[in-house]
Design a protein around this motif. Structure first.
Motif, PDB file in Angstrom:
ATOM      1  N   VAL A  25      39.576  41.739  45.522  1.00  0.00           N
ATOM      2  CA  VAL A  25      39.587  40.903  46.832  1.00  0.00           C
ATOM      3  C   VAL A  25      38.360  40.438  47.426  1.00  0.00           C
ATOM      4  O   VAL A  25      38.174  40.199  48.498  1.00  0.00           O
ATOM      5  CB  VAL A  25      40.358  41.964  47.868  1.00  0.00           C
ATOM      6  CG1 VAL A  25      41.898  41.909  47.493  1.00  0.00           C
ATOM      7  CG2 VAL A  25      39.629  43.207  48.010  1.00  0.00           C
ATOM      8  N   ASP A  26      37.322  40.078  46.537  1.00  0.00           N
ATOM      9  CA  ASP A  26      36.213  39.511  46.981  1.00  0.00           C
ATOM     10  C   ASP A  26      36.023  38.180  46.905  1.00  0.00           C
ATOM     11  O   ASP A  26      35.105  37.263  47.178  1.00  0.00           O
ATOM     12  CB  ASP A  26      35.020  40.017  45.793  1.00  0.00           C
ATOM     13  CG  ASP A  26      35.423  39.619  44.578  1.00  0.00           C
ATOM     14  OD1 ASP A  26      36.365  39.885  43.991  1.00  0.00           O
ATOM     15  OD2 ASP A  26      34.216  39.540  43.759  1.00  0.00           O
ATOM     16  N   HIS A  27      37.242  37.359  46.622  1.00  0.00           N
ATOM     17  CA  HIS A  27      37.120  36.004  46.317  1.00  0.00           C
ATOM     18  C   HIS A  27      36.790  34.913  47.482  1.00  0.00           C
ATOM     19  O   HIS A  27      36.029  34.000  47.189  1.00  0.00           O
ATOM     20  CB  HIS A  27      38.702  35.506  46.063  1.00  0.00           C
ATOM     21  CG  HIS A  27      39.255  36.327  44.831  1.00  0.00           C
ATOM     22  ND1 HIS A  27      39.405  37.547  44.845  1.00  0.00           N
ATOM     23  CD2 HIS A  27      39.953  35.783  43.656  1.00  0.00           C
ATOM     24  CE1 HIS A  27      39.986  37.839  43.618  1.00  0.00           C
ATOM     25  NE2 HIS A  27      40.248  36.882  43.071  1.00  0.00           N
ATOM     26  N   GLY A  28      37.034  35.412  48.619  1.00  0.00           N
ATOM     27  CA  GLY A  28      36.590  34.661  49.765  1.00  0.00           C
ATOM     28  C   GLY A  28      34.967  34.574  49.903  1.00  0.00           C
ATOM     29  O   GLY A  28      34.609  33.563  50.676  1.00  0.00           O
ATOM     30  N   VAL A 173      30.956  46.542  32.681  1.00  0.00           N
ATOM     31  CA  VAL A 173      31.143  44.829  32.744  1.00  0.00           C
ATOM     32  C   VAL A 173      32.302  44.479  32.977  1.00  0.00           C
ATOM     33  O   VAL A 173      33.254  44.856  32.500  1.00  0.00           O
ATOM     34  CB  VAL A 173      30.474  44.345  31.225  1.00  0.00           C
ATOM     35  CG1 VAL A 173      30.482  43.010  31.211  1.00  0.00           C
ATOM     36  CG2 VAL A 173      29.124  44.904  31.084  1.00  0.00           C
ATOM     37  N   LYS A 174      32.494  43.493  33.894  1.00  0.00           N
ATOM     38  CA  LYS A 174      33.746  42.743  33.807  1.00  0.00           C
ATOM     39  C   LYS A 174      33.842  41.584  33.277  1.00  0.00           C
ATOM     40  O   LYS A 174      32.841  40.652  33.475  1.00  0.00           O
ATOM     41  CB  LYS A 174      33.974  42.576  35.646  1.00  0.00           C
ATOM     42  CG  LYS A 174      35.118  41.752  35.979  1.00  0.00           C
ATOM     43  CD  LYS A 174      35.185  41.937  37.483  1.00  0.00           C
ATOM     44  CE  LYS A 174      36.191  40.709  37.806  1.00  0.00           C
ATOM     45  NZ  LYS A 174      36.398  41.089  39.663  1.00  0.00           N
ATOM     46  N   THR A 175      34.874  41.240  32.595  1.00  0.00           N
ATOM     47  CA  THR A 175      34.898  39.909  31.799  1.00  0.00           C
ATOM     48  C   THR A 175      36.164  39.569  31.585  1.00  0.00           C
ATOM     49  O   THR A 175      37.140  40.005  32.498  1.00  0.00           O
ATOM     50  CB  THR A 175      34.070  40.071  30.350  1.00  0.00           C
ATOM     51  OG1 THR A 175      34.027  38.661  29.808  1.00  0.00           O
ATOM     52  CG2 THR A 175      34.964  40.715  29.363  1.00  0.00           C
TER      53      THR A 175
END
Ligand code: R5P
Length: 270
Positions: A25-28, A173-175
């Motif tokens: 929920v970090d999109h902002g 890692v996030k991909t």
């Protein structure tokens, strides 16, 4: 591996199966009030019981998540560019490790933009963050970001970006999921979690993505829009959770989603 790092990672990756379902929920931080995340508290609160960890910025953590919540926090600590600015890749470290400790973060997350004009800068950000966070036992999640260039998401590029992140010392890692995803996993010696990306056309597409990523060797998901932009976000996160932790197939998860959606019709939206 250091005890503190292992302990924090075990809050995120569930010890019984080594998998995680993180709620992103970090999109902002670069998109502003994205559709269905305009009021983060309203979006986040009903989903928290079904998330193994939550990924967000300190501003949204402090204002929209109750401090008594026990969900592990993966704190986004990079930013400094927005969707209306010149280049999304022009990021810096925006939150100190000291502040991550204050907020009891279980990990910190930072984006790298491999192949962009800001490749060197964002890789240097990652290396510095790892140097600063590791002595405090805080794991670092490297996010292989592509900005607006979604077409970059192929195995050759993602394998390179993930490997570079691991070489610099990222703890996970996030991909993105892609064709020949096994090549991405095979070249990356640390766990990989998968972003969902923009909302997919059908529920089955989302469930298949989750299933295929795990079958392909991902250790979990860090998913946002395909959960909270769904008309029934709680039902969707529960269906995805069944795939991550209960061995459900996409078909079984879809049936669960249908059941939960129908059950909610009489008692209000889930
Ligand atoms: C994007 O940079 C953010 O870090 C998101 O956390 C990430 O893209 C995952 O969210 P979604 O599943 O919506 O792509």
């Amino acid at each position: 591996m250091d005890w503190g790092i292992r302990n924090r990672l075990s809050r995120i990756f569930q010890p019984q199966d080594g998998r995680t379902l993180m709620l992103a929920v970090d999109h902002g931080y670069f998109l502003g009030p994205t559709t269905r995340l305009e009021d983060p508290r309203k979006t986040i609160t009903p989903l928290l019981p079904y998330a193994d960890a939550i990924m967000l910025t300190r501003g949204i953590l402090q204002t929209c998540v109750d401090p008594t919540a026990t969900v592990p926090v993966v704190l986004r600590v990079s930013g400094g560019a927005t969707i209306v600015g010149r280049d999304l890749a022009n990021e810096t470290i925006t939150t100190s490790v000291r502040d991550a400790v204050r907020l009891n973060a279980s990990a910190v997350a930072l984006s790298i933009f491999v192949g962009s004009d800001y490749e060197h800068q964002t890789l240097a950000n990652l290396a510095r963050l790892i140097d600063e966070a590791t002595p405090y036992g805080i794991p670092v999640l490297a996010v292989t970001a592509v900005g607006k260039e979604l077409e970059k998401r192929d195995a050759r590029y993602l394998a390179l970006a993930c490997r570079v992140a691991a070489e610099l010392g990222a703890h996970f890692v996030k991909t993105y999921y892609c064709e020949d995803f096994e090549k991405v996993v095979g070249g990356c010696p640390v766990p990989i979690v998968i972003a969902g990306g923009p909302k997919l056309e059908s529920d089955m597409d989302v469930l298949r993505l989750a299933y295929d990523a795990l079958q392909g060797g991902a250790a979990g998901l860090d998913m946002g829009r395909n959960i909270w932009q769904h008309d029934h976000p709680v039902a969707m996160i529960r269906a995805i959770r069944a795939i991550v932790h209960e061995g459900a197939t996409p078909r079984q998860a879809y049936e669960l989603l249908q059941d939960l959606t129908q059950a909610s019709a009489s008692v209000g939206r889930v």
